[in-house]
Motif scaffolding. Structure first.
Motif, PDB file in Angstrom:
ATOM      1  N   VAL A 156      39.920  33.240  58.536  1.00 37.50           N
ATOM      2  CA  VAL A 156      40.211  34.662  58.400  1.00 37.50           C
ATOM      3  C   VAL A 156      40.589  35.333  59.720  1.00 37.50           C
ATOM      4  CG1 VAL A 156      37.863  35.518  58.794  1.00 37.50           C
ATOM      5  CG2 VAL A 156      39.378  36.732  57.187  1.00 37.50           C
ATOM      6  N   GLU A 157      40.340  34.678  60.857  1.00 38.35           N
ATOM      7  CA  GLU A 157      40.552  35.310  62.159  1.00 38.35           C
ATOM      8  C   GLU A 157      41.977  35.813  62.339  1.00 38.35           C
ATOM      9  OE1 GLU A 157      39.336  32.640  65.189  1.00 38.35           O
ATOM     10  OE2 GLU A 157      37.226  32.605  64.556  1.00 38.35           O
ATOM     11  N   LYS A 158      42.949  35.017  61.902  1.00 36.69           N
ATOM     12  CA  LYS A 158      44.345  35.419  62.096  1.00 36.69           C
ATOM     13  C   LYS A 158      44.714  36.671  61.296  1.00 36.69           C
ATOM     14  CE  LYS A 158      46.934  33.141  65.033  1.00 36.69           C
ATOM     15  NZ  LYS A 158      47.880  33.773  65.962  1.00 36.69           N
ATOM     16  N   LEU A 159      43.975  36.936  60.214  1.00 38.45           N
ATOM     17  CA  LEU A 159      44.259  38.142  59.428  1.00 38.45           C
ATOM     18  C   LEU A 159      43.975  39.404  60.234  1.00 38.45           C
ATOM     19  CD1 LEU A 159      42.992  37.303  55.827  1.00 38.45           C
ATOM     20  CD2 LEU A 159      45.334  37.335  56.689  1.00 38.45           C
ATOM     21  N   ARG A 160      42.964  39.350  61.101  1.00 37.49           N
ATOM     22  CA  ARG A 160      42.667  40.508  61.949  1.00 37.49           C
ATOM     23  C   ARG A 160      43.839  40.768  62.894  1.00 37.49           C
ATOM     24  NH1 ARG A 160      37.713  37.653  62.919  1.00 37.49           N
ATOM     25  NH2 ARG A 160      36.091  38.270  61.456  1.00 37.49           N
ATOM     26  N   VAL A 191      52.251  38.665  56.397  1.00 37.02           N
ATOM     27  CA  VAL A 191      52.349  37.285  55.905  1.00 37.02           C
ATOM     28  C   VAL A 191      51.710  36.360  56.934  1.00 37.02           C
ATOM     29  CG1 VAL A 191      53.885  35.451  55.115  1.00 37.02           C
ATOM     30  CG2 VAL A 191      54.544  37.845  54.781  1.00 37.02           C
ATOM     31  N   LEU A 192      50.774  35.541  56.499  1.00 35.47           N
ATOM     32  CA  LEU A 192      50.152  34.540  57.357  1.00 35.47           C
ATOM     33  C   LEU A 192      50.662  33.158  56.953  1.00 35.47           C
ATOM     34  CD1 LEU A 192      48.168  33.585  59.501  1.00 35.47           C
ATOM     35  CD2 LEU A 192      46.335  33.723  57.795  1.00 35.47           C
ATOM     36  N   PHE A 193      51.363  32.514  57.872  1.00 36.70           N
ATOM     37  CA  PHE A 193      51.873  31.163  57.645  1.00 36.70           C
ATOM     38  C   PHE A 193      50.861  30.171  58.201  1.00 36.70           C
ATOM     39  CE2 PHE A 193      55.533  33.964  57.932  1.00 36.70           C
ATOM     40  CZ  PHE A 193      56.344  33.531  56.895  1.00 36.70           C
ATOM     41  N   GLY A 194      50.355  29.314  57.342  1.00 35.94           N
ATOM     42  CA  GLY A 194      49.321  28.371  57.770  1.00 35.94           C
ATOM     43  C   GLY A 194      49.750  26.916  57.643  1.00 35.94           C
ATOM     44  N   ASN A 195      49.489  26.148  58.690  1.00 34.91           N
ATOM     45  CA  ASN A 195      49.745  24.701  58.655  1.00 34.91           C
ATOM     46  C   ASN A 195      48.419  23.980  58.914  1.00 34.91           C
ATOM     47  OD1 ASN A 195      51.181  22.341  58.422  1.00 34.91           O
ATOM     48  ND2 ASN A 195      51.806  22.296  60.567  1.00 34.91           N
ATOM     49  N   PRO A 196      47.573  23.860  57.874  1.00 34.67           N
ATOM     50  CA  PRO A 196      46.230  23.289  58.045  1.00 34.67           C
ATOM     51  C   PRO A 196      46.272  21.765  58.083  1.00 34.67           C
ATOM     52  CG  PRO A 196      46.614  23.782  55.748  1.00 34.67           C
ATOM     53  CD  PRO A 196      47.860  24.215  56.485  1.00 34.67           C
ATOM     54  N   PHE A 197      45.245  21.165  58.674  1.00 35.16           N
ATOM     55  CA  PHE A 197      45.123  19.706  58.700  1.00 35.16           C
ATOM     56  C   PHE A 197      46.466  19.055  59.098  1.00 35.16           C
ATOM     57  CE2 PHE A 197      42.294  21.451  55.443  1.00 35.16           C
ATOM     58  CZ  PHE A 197      41.057  20.960  55.863  1.00 35.16           C
ATOM     59  N   ARG A 198      47.111  19.639  60.123  1.00 39.08           N
ATOM     60  CA  ARG A 198      48.500  19.308  60.424  1.00 39.08           C
ATOM     61  C   ARG A 198      48.710  17.861  60.853  1.00 39.08           C
ATOM     62  NH1 ARG A 198      50.072  19.398  65.802  1.00 39.08           N
ATOM     63  NH2 ARG A 198      48.356  19.707  67.279  1.00 39.08           N
ATOM     64  N   LEU A 199      47.653  17.172  61.275  1.00 41.91           N
ATOM     65  CA  LEU A 199      47.792  15.793  61.730  1.00 41.91           C
ATOM     66  C   LEU A 199      47.682  14.782  60.588  1.00 41.91           C
ATOM     67  CD1 LEU A 199      45.728  16.017  65.054  1.00 41.91           C
ATOM     68  CD2 LEU A 199      48.197  16.306  64.708  1.00 41.91           C
ATOM     69  N   GLU A 217      41.295  33.734  51.810  1.00 45.44           N
ATOM     70  CA  GLU A 217      42.003  34.070  50.574  1.00 45.44           C
ATOM     71  C   GLU A 217      41.500  35.390  49.997  1.00 45.44           C
ATOM     72  OE1 GLU A 217      42.650  31.219  47.547  1.00 45.44           O
ATOM     73  OE2 GLU A 217      42.826  29.526  48.919  1.00 45.44           O
ATOM     74  N   THR A 218      40.188  35.605  50.016  1.00 49.03           N
ATOM     75  CA  THR A 218      39.610  36.844  49.477  1.00 49.03           C
ATOM     76  C   THR A 218      40.099  38.055  50.265  1.00 49.03           C
ATOM     77  OG1 THR A 218      37.635  35.651  48.764  1.00 49.03           O
ATOM     78  CG2 THR A 218      37.465  38.053  48.946  1.00 49.03           C
ATOM     79  N   ALA A 219      40.077  37.938  51.587  1.00 48.15           N
ATOM     80  CA  ALA A 219      40.531  39.043  52.435  1.00 48.15           C
ATOM     81  C   ALA A 219      42.023  39.303  52.245  1.00 48.15           C
ATOM     82  CB  ALA A 219      40.229  38.735  53.900  1.00 48.15           C
ATOM     83  N   ALA A 220      42.804  38.250  52.072  1.00 47.57           N
ATOM     84  CA  ALA A 220      44.250  38.409  51.878  1.00 47.57           C
ATOM     85  C   ALA A 220      44.555  39.141  50.574  1.00 47.57           C
ATOM     86  CB  ALA A 220      44.924  37.039  51.891  1.00 47.57           C
ATOM     87  N   LYS A 221      43.803  38.832  49.528  1.00 44.31           N
ATOM     88  CA  LYS A 221      44.021  39.507  48.247  1.00 44.31           C
ATOM     89  C   LYS A 221      43.705  40.997  48.350  1.00 44.31           C
ATOM     90  CE  LYS A 221      43.191  35.414  45.374  1.00 44.31           C
ATOM     91  NZ  LYS A 221      42.261  34.740  44.435  1.00 44.31           N
TER      92      LYS A 221
END
Length: 475
Positions: free
Chosen positions: A360-364, A386-394, A409-413
């Protein structure tokens, strides 16, 4: 003799007296006097699990990289020997794989069209610039050849007991120096440069990492230090022995004067010059093609990058979708990307995580960016976040867990922020790059603009999946 400079390629020693170069590098060997080289495909290139005729079949990218790096090292080894260097190549087990040829054949039409990928055989011994016909055979009973092995006798006395042959080299051009104890089959060869006092020495494989060389914290042990010191000392002595027993004297400069030239040399020199010109032209084409390949594959960063490279790939992907997109920076603010289309105006933040979901940090940060953007005189309404996320990128996308944490997800909604998993963005962009579809692109834009939470892009049309990874028979 001044202190010799040593380099290892493909393996490391616990010694400050020799440097190390990764196989996946374009290091020149001309800076060193002695080069120790070992290459096993499975230590540097990983198969996706596909096989052909019972052997691993590398994908397009791995195929290209394998052939490219092998061509580089083959050239470097040849040049080093011609420049008077000593190159020791340790001979691991013979590995055969199938690599992509770049050729395709097509069958069927429309949605039933299939593309067949053509492959050819490749092995790890093709990195060696010599005419070799390796045959798999393993054993440890090895002897010095009766003639022509004087140079390697001291080395063999030290390390023959921990050496093991993995191939037999019958029918090769080099001078045998090591033979099987029974049958006198060559397992070690010496190649001398005609142009200089350089040597290519092929030696049976050696156990460079016996137990006890690495401690629990991953550091070299005292035993590793002692082994490396003895190994380096012996290799330097081997280099000296090879230099002193050269089979020919390097041609002095004065001997190349025209008054010593022979009739057959001039046409051959002309032929050599033309060949070198063709090679230079081919190298330029290769370099240009490599640059084009890098540019063409830049959007693949969406599935594995973070930071600025990921931001650049996102901006380019948004442009493919039909947005105008640019990073933004002025004296007060800096945003990863500001993008808009007839459907709306948006501000995006990008975040790549090595081995976890985007939190959630990037949402702030995104909320602050939207507020700062609204304070600008030319902006009359808040942009959509819009938050673009590339998780578990490796990890491969199919092996990844959820892209965003539950809290994110809750905060984004609640804030009507769109969450875009970068691998999903890559899928739709890849399709649009292969086929223009303005309607599909607009639906993708609307999916982002209307989303509150994780974006659900429209399903990629079935024809986009028509390409098959089927492997053809070897040509």
């Amino acid at each position: 003799m001044s202190k010799r400079k040593l380099l290892t390629v493909g393996f490391q020693l616990a010694s400050d007296d020799c440097e190390y170069a990764k196989f996946r590098s374009k290091t020149s060997l001309l800076d060193w006097d002695i080069v120790l080289f070992r290459f096993a495909i499975n230590e540097h290139f990983y198969s996706s699990g596909d096989t052909h005729q019972g052997k691993p079949s590398l994908n397009d990218d791995a195929s290209f990289q394998l052939k490219d790096y092998c061509a580089h090292w083959r050239k470097e080894i040849k040049q080093a020997v011609e420049a008077g260097k000593t190159v020791l190549v340790y001979l691991p087990p013979l590995e055969e794989v199938f690599v992509d040829t770049g050729q395709r054949s097509y069958s069927g039409t429309g949605r039933n069209q299939r593309t067949t990928r053509h492959v050819t055989s490749f092995n790890n011994y093709e990195v060696i610039p010599a005419n070799l016909s390796p045959v798999t055979a393993s054993g440890s009973r090895i002897k010095l050849a009766a003639k022509g092995a004087e140079e390697v006798s001291a080395y063999w006395h030290e390390f023959g007991s921990i050496s093991k042959y993995e191939v037999i080299l019958e029918g090769s051009d080099g001078r045998p120096c090591l033979l099987t104890a029974s049958g006198d089959k060559p397992v070690g060869l010496i190649f001398r440069s005609r142009a200089a006092n350089g040597t290519l020495l092929l030696l049976p494989d050696i156990d460079l990492f016996p137990g006890g060389f690495i401690d629990e914290e991953g550091n070299w042990t005292k035993e590793a230090d002692q082994f490396a010191a003895r190994f380096v000392k012996t290799v330097v002595a081997l280099d000296r022995s090879l230099a002193c027993s050269g089979e020919s004297t390097p041609e002095p400069d004065w001997a190349s004067d025209d008054r010593f030239s022979l009739p057959a040399e001039k046409p051959l020199m002309v032929k050599l010059l033309k060949t070198e010109q063709r090679l230079e032209a081919a190298q330029r084409v290769k370099d240009d093609t490599l640059a084009e390949i890098e540019k063409a594959g830049a959007l693949r960063a969406l599935v594995y990058e973070k930071g600025k490279p990921l931001e650049r790939a996102i901006i380019e992907a948004l442009r493919v979708l039909g947005f105008s997109a640019e990073p933004f920076q002025d004296a007060q603010s800096e945003f990863d990307v500001v993008f808009e289309s007839p459907e709306g105006r948006l501000i995006g933040e990008a975040e790549g995580k090595d081995n976890k979901a985007v939190n959630v940090e990037k949402l702030r940060q995104l909320a602050m960016n939207i507020h700062e953007d609204l304070q600008r005189a030319e902006v009359n309404a808040p942009a959509k976040g819009v938050l673009f996320g590339n998780p578990f990128r490796l990890s491969p996308p199919e092996e990844r867990d959820v892209a965003f944490t539950t809290k994110c997800e809750t905060a984004a909604k609640s804030s009507s922020t769109a969450l875009v998993p970068c691998p999903e963005l890559f899928k739709v962009v890849r399709y649009l790059l292969s086929k223009r579809n303005a309607s599909f692109a607009r639906r993708c834009r609307l999916a982002i603009i209307r989303a509150a939470g994780v974006v659900e892009f429209p399903e990629v049309p079935p024809e986009a999946n028509a390409i098959s990874d089927d492997v053809a028979e070897e040509q």
